[in-house]
Each structure stands twice: as C-alpha cells, then as structure tokens.
Design a protein around this motif. Structure first.
Motif, PDB file in Angstrom:
ATOM      1  N   ASP A  14     -21.812  38.796  33.474  1.00  0.00           N
ATOM      2  CA  ASP A  14     -20.700  39.610  32.959  1.00  0.00           C
ATOM      3  C   ASP A  14     -20.838  41.046  33.445  1.00  0.00           C
ATOM      4  OD1 ASP A  14     -22.976  39.887  31.346  1.00  0.00           O
ATOM      5  OD2 ASP A  14     -21.796  40.375  29.572  1.00  0.00           O
ATOM      6  N   LEU A  70     -12.705  37.482  30.955  1.00  0.00           N
ATOM      7  CA  LEU A  70     -13.543  38.688  31.005  1.00  0.00           C
ATOM      8  C   LEU A  70     -12.850  39.810  31.775  1.00  0.00           C
ATOM      9  CD1 LEU A  70     -17.231  37.637  31.666  1.00  0.00           C
ATOM     10  CD2 LEU A  70     -16.403  39.201  29.916  1.00  0.00           C
ATOM     11  N   THR A 116     -14.191  33.765  33.620  1.00  0.00           N
ATOM     12  CA  THR A 116     -14.065  34.934  34.486  1.00  0.00           C
ATOM     13  C   THR A 116     -12.722  35.616  34.275  1.00  0.00           C
ATOM     14  OG1 THR A 116     -15.494  33.961  36.168  1.00  0.00           O
ATOM     15  CG2 THR A 116     -14.010  35.707  36.897  1.00  0.00           C
ATOM     16  N   VAL A 157     -22.091  34.214  33.781  1.00  0.00           N
ATOM     17  CA  VAL A 157     -20.739  33.684  33.715  1.00  0.00           C
ATOM     18  C   VAL A 157     -20.598  32.530  34.706  1.00  0.00           C
ATOM     19  CG1 VAL A 157     -18.302  34.223  34.080  1.00  0.00           C
ATOM     20  CG2 VAL A 157     -19.819  35.915  33.020  1.00  0.00           C
TER      21      VAL A 157
END
Ligand code: FES
Length: 56
Positions: free
Chosen positions: A11, A48, A45, A3
């Motif tokens: 991740d 996620l 980010t 990421v």
C-alpha cells in the motif's frame, strides 16, 4: 501491507506512486504493474488508489 503478492507491491508503494504524480488507477497500474499477473489485487488496488486520491 502487501496489496499485490505477485509483484510484492505494498500500500505504501501505491501511496508513493500517487505522491510521485500518478492521478488515476490506470497510471498507478502502469507505473507499478499491479494486477498485471494473476489480477487478484485489481479491486483492492483500485479502491486504495481512489481512497488516496480523495484525500488530496
Ligand atoms: Fe497482483 Fe497477482 S496479486 S497480479
């Protein structure tokens, strides 16, 4: 999957941060440092973390 290329954050690292107790985008960023260099990973980010928190 990476990421954050600047810091080599994946991740899975983000998922682990949440499993370890992080409960917000800010806390994940503070724990891992994601987005603290070039900032290009900030949006990914954030998405996620939100997706992971919704699964809890
Ligand atoms: Fe995450 Fe640069 S890719 S700070």
């Amino acid at each position: 999957m990476y990421v954050c290329l600047c810091l080599g954050i994946t991740d899975q690292d983000i998922r682990q941060s949440i499993a370890d107790g992080a409960s917000s985008v800010k806390q994940v960023r503070e724990q891992l440092g994601a987005g603290s260099q070039c900032g290009k990973c900030a949006m990914h980010t954030r998405q996620l973390v939100r997706d992971e928190l919704e699964l809890l």
